[in-house]
Design a protein around this motif. Structure first.
Motif, PDB file in Angstrom:
ATOM      1  N   ILE A  80       0.850  -1.189   0.000  1.00  0.00           N
ATOM      2  CA  ILE A  80       0.000   0.000   0.000  1.00  0.00           C
ATOM      3  C   ILE A  80       0.888   1.242   0.000  1.00  0.00           C
ATOM      4  N   ASN A  81       0.561   2.195  -0.852  1.00  0.00           N
ATOM      5  CA  ASN A  81       1.314   3.452  -0.881  1.00  0.00           C
ATOM      6  C   ASN A  81       0.675   4.527  -0.007  1.00  0.00           C
ATOM      7  N   HIS A  82      -0.667   4.454   0.118  1.00  0.00           N
ATOM      8  CA  HIS A  82      -1.372   5.532   0.805  1.00  0.00           C
ATOM      9  C   HIS A  82      -2.566   4.977   1.574  1.00  0.00           C
ATOM     10  N   VAL A  83      -2.802   5.509   2.776  1.00  0.00           N
ATOM     11  CA  VAL A  83      -3.957   5.140   3.601  1.00  0.00           C
ATOM     12  C   VAL A  83      -4.799   6.388   3.832  1.00  0.00           C
ATOM     13  N   ARG A 129       6.314   0.105   2.503  1.00  0.00           N
ATOM     14  CA  ARG A 129       6.874  -1.176   2.903  1.00  0.00           C
ATOM     15  C   ARG A 129       8.370  -1.154   2.670  1.00  0.00           C
ATOM     16  N   TYR A 130       9.114  -1.681   3.599  1.00  0.00           N
ATOM     17  CA  TYR A 130      10.564  -1.770   3.506  1.00  0.00           C
ATOM     18  C   TYR A 130      11.130  -0.376   3.221  1.00  0.00           C
ATOM     19  N   LYS A 131      11.676  -0.105   2.028  1.00  0.00           N
ATOM     20  CA  LYS A 131      12.278   1.198   1.753  1.00  0.00           C
ATOM     21  C   LYS A 131      11.382   2.099   0.907  1.00  0.00           C
ATOM     22  N   ASP A 132      10.130   1.674   0.684  1.00  0.00           N
ATOM     23  CA  ASP A 132       9.186   2.508  -0.060  1.00  0.00           C
ATOM     24  C   ASP A 132       8.420   3.402   0.921  1.00  0.00           C
ATOM     25  N   ASN A 133       8.481   4.708   0.712  1.00  0.00           N
ATOM     26  CA  ASN A 133       7.796   5.643   1.612  1.00  0.00           C
ATOM     27  C   ASN A 133       6.281   5.545   1.459  1.00  0.00           C
ATOM     28  N   GLY A 134       5.557   5.896   2.516  1.00  0.00           N
ATOM     29  CA  GLY A 134       4.100   5.856   2.487  1.00  0.00           C
ATOM     30  C   GLY A 134       3.510   7.177   2.940  1.00  0.00           C
ATOM     31  N   THR A 135       2.236   7.378   2.637  1.00  0.00           N
ATOM     32  CA  THR A 135       1.537   8.600   3.044  1.00  0.00           C
ATOM     33  C   THR A 135       0.184   8.248   3.652  1.00  0.00           C
ATOM     34  N   PHE A 136      -0.390   9.176   4.428  1.00  0.00           N
ATOM     35  CA  PHE A 136      -1.744   8.984   4.961  1.00  0.00           C
ATOM     36  C   PHE A 136      -2.473  10.319   4.937  1.00  0.00           C
ATOM     37  N   SER A 137      -3.798  10.241   4.906  1.00  0.00           N
ATOM     38  CA  SER A 137      -4.636  11.441   4.879  1.00  0.00           C
ATOM     39  C   SER A 137      -6.002  11.079   5.440  1.00  0.00           C
ATOM     40  N   GLY A 139      -1.777   5.511  13.893  1.00  0.00           N
ATOM     41  CA  GLY A 139      -0.444   5.144  13.423  1.00  0.00           C
ATOM     42  C   GLY A 139      -0.333   3.691  13.017  1.00  0.00           C
ATOM     43  N   GLN A 140      -1.011   2.808  13.776  1.00  0.00           N
ATOM     44  CA  GLN A 140      -0.978   1.370  13.458  1.00  0.00           C
ATOM     45  C   GLN A 140      -1.579   1.113  12.086  1.00  0.00           C
ATOM     46  N   ILE A 141      -2.696   1.798  11.786  1.00  0.00           N
ATOM     47  CA  ILE A 141      -3.376   1.606  10.494  1.00  0.00           C
ATOM     48  C   ILE A 141      -2.631   2.352   9.389  1.00  0.00           C
ATOM     49  N   ALA A 142      -2.280   3.616   9.655  1.00  0.00           N
ATOM     50  CA  ALA A 142      -1.569   4.411   8.641  1.00  0.00           C
ATOM     51  C   ALA A 142      -0.227   3.783   8.290  1.00  0.00           C
ATOM     52  N   GLY A 143       0.359   3.081   9.260  1.00  0.00           N
ATOM     53  CA  GLY A 143       1.660   2.444   9.044  1.00  0.00           C
ATOM     54  C   GLY A 143       1.641   1.312   8.035  1.00  0.00           C
ATOM     55  N   ARG A 144       0.440   0.906   7.589  1.00  0.00           N
ATOM     56  CA  ARG A 144       0.365  -0.092   6.505  1.00  0.00           C
ATOM     57  C   ARG A 144       0.893   0.499   5.197  1.00  0.00           C
ATOM     58  N   ALA A 145       0.930   1.833   5.127  1.00  0.00           N
ATOM     59  CA  ALA A 145       1.411   2.498   3.905  1.00  0.00           C
ATOM     60  C   ALA A 145       2.933   2.546   3.927  1.00  0.00           C
TER      61      ALA A 145
END
Length: 439
Positions: free
Chosen positions: A189-192, A222-230, A214-220
């Motif tokens: 997942i890239n974005h939550v 993986r490994y070295k790929d950055n994620g975002t949440f909104s 944070g627990q849910i948003a943190g699904r965005a």
């Protein structure tokens, strides 16, 4: 389940066991056991015990079970607790010599401004906190973006995993889920995006805590790929300090965890109730009262038909075990208690076994795969009760047959529900499915 599958792939079926509320796969040569916390064998001696998500000791519903395992389960050589640093203070109080290893997240998690669904980019997960809202959003995504996979806590593990597979195989670019996504699912997942910042937790409606977000948003990411949440415009708003703490993975330390005495005395009703009242020795333990199994028990011991059967400790222990059968159907309390009462009386009358014709009638009526999403969901919740019983209790003379039979029905119903969800929430005229049918 995910880790079990990985271990089977690496070491082979003969060495890996899986024990959950609904499934027991225990080969004779098993050396590695993958279990839910509730299903961990407490009488098995092993070299190493690993307990994941130990911060859930602070959870109102399941916390006392995690605390019991943290306190009482040990590997001969090593015991490992995995989880959030929020429980570090408690663990250091319990175990002053504990060694704590920090694992930094390899990727960054960043906040984006409020968004509409139309602006969401592919590989996004959209979070809602009730089934109707999840279905409403999934329908919206199907109409405007081709389709979405659906993940709900109430789905059977098989249906949920099948839905996840659609997303992971890039058949759809969107996932609509409840907070069930926060535990045990590792997805690309890239974005939550949150559609609400509050939820009903079984007792009352409340704001999500920063660690829950944070627990849910943190699904965005993986490994070295950055994620975002909104979050969407109608979800409310977050304090900038909370956003900062989520981005920095910096949460308040847990101050107290739930505890309940696990050394229960089944001599009499009074002794059992007294042992449940026992208070903890540490002031950072919250004495767990009114857990569902205890509430069930307290209600049923006042039933006249049941009370006269509780003169022996064996019957008392039987009733306690029955009271721990999960309410998969989310029945009204009276109907749930009636189910538990009937199970108890049937077992008492039949020398602690279910009559074959009785269990056959209960199970065979669910061996029917017709119906829409609501009907299939209800049937799955009903068969899960019998799958749970056949896997966890010696109440069936032909237990292996019923394990296989209930699992077979649950699997077939789950596959039908997965197919129904896919038909409803994925537009098969979308690009992916058009390309698939060319073959």
């Amino acid at each position: 389940r995910e880790n079990y599958d990985k271990a089977v792939h690496q070491y082979g079926l003969n060495y890996i066991a899986l024990i959950t509320g609904e499934e027991k796969i225990v080969p004779r040569e098993a050396k590695y056991f993958f279990c839910t916390v509730e299903s961990m064998p407490t009488d098995k001696h092993v070299d190493c015990v690993v307990i994941d998500e130990v911060q859930l000791a602070a959870d109102y519903e399941r916390g006392h079970i995690f605390t019991d395992r943290i306190l009482n389960l040990r590997g001969t050589y090593e015991t490992i607790f995995l989880g959030s640093l929020t429980i570090k203070t408690i663990l250091k109080k319990l175990f002053p010599q504990i060694k704590i290893q920090y694992k930094e997240r390899f990727s960054n998690l960043s906040f984006l401004p409020k968004q509409n669904f139309s602006k969401l980019k592919p590989r996004s997960a959209i979070i809602a906190f009730n089934i109707n809202k999840v279905y409403e959003i999934a329908e919206n995504i199907r109409t405007h973006k081709g389709g979405a996979a659906v993940v709900l806590g109430s789905l059977s593990p098989r249906t949920r995993n099948s839905q996840v597979q659609i997303y992971e195989n890039n058949k759809v670019d969107y996932l609509v889920a409840t907070d069930a996504i926060g535990m045990g699912l590792n997805l690309s997942i890239n974005h939550v995006c949150f559609t609400s910042l509050e939820k009903f937790d079984g007792r009352y409606r409340r704001n999500l805590t920063s660690s829950e977000i944070g627990q849910i948003a943190g699904r965005a990411g993986r490994y070295k790929d950055n994620g975002t949440f909104s979050y969407t415009r109608d979800a409310g708003s977050l304090d900038p300090l909370i956003i900062q703490s989520i981005e920095n993975h910096d949460y308040d330390q847990i101050q107290k965890i739930y505890w309940r005495n696990s050394n229960l005395n089944f001599s009499t009703i009074g002794s059992l109730l007294q042992s449940l009242k026992k208070f903890p020795i540490h002031n950072f333990f919250i004495h767990k009262k009114n857990a569902l199994d205890e509430l069930n028990f307290r209600n049923l011991i006042n039933d006249n038909e049941i009370k006269k059967k509780l003169s022996s400790s064996k019957n008392l222990e039987l009733l306690w075990d029955i009271c721990q059968i999960p309410d998969f159907e989310k029945l009204s309390n009276d109907n749930y208690l009636l189910l538990l009462k009937n199970i108890f009386l049937i077992l008492i009358k039949n020398n602690y076994y279910f009559p074959e014709d009785w269990i056959s009638k209960k199970v065979s009526r669910l061996n029917n795969y017709a119906g829409g999403i609501p009907e299939l969901s209800i049937k799955i919740s009903q068969i899960r009760t019998w799958t749970y019983i056949s896997n966890n209790h010696a109440w069936l003379k032909n237990s292996q047959y019923w394990k296989e039979k209930t699992q077979e029905i649950e699997n077939e119903l789950s596959d039908q529900l997965h197919e129904s969800l896919t038909k409803k929430f994925i537009d098969h005229s979308s690009k992916f499915f058009i390309e698939q049918t060319k073959f």
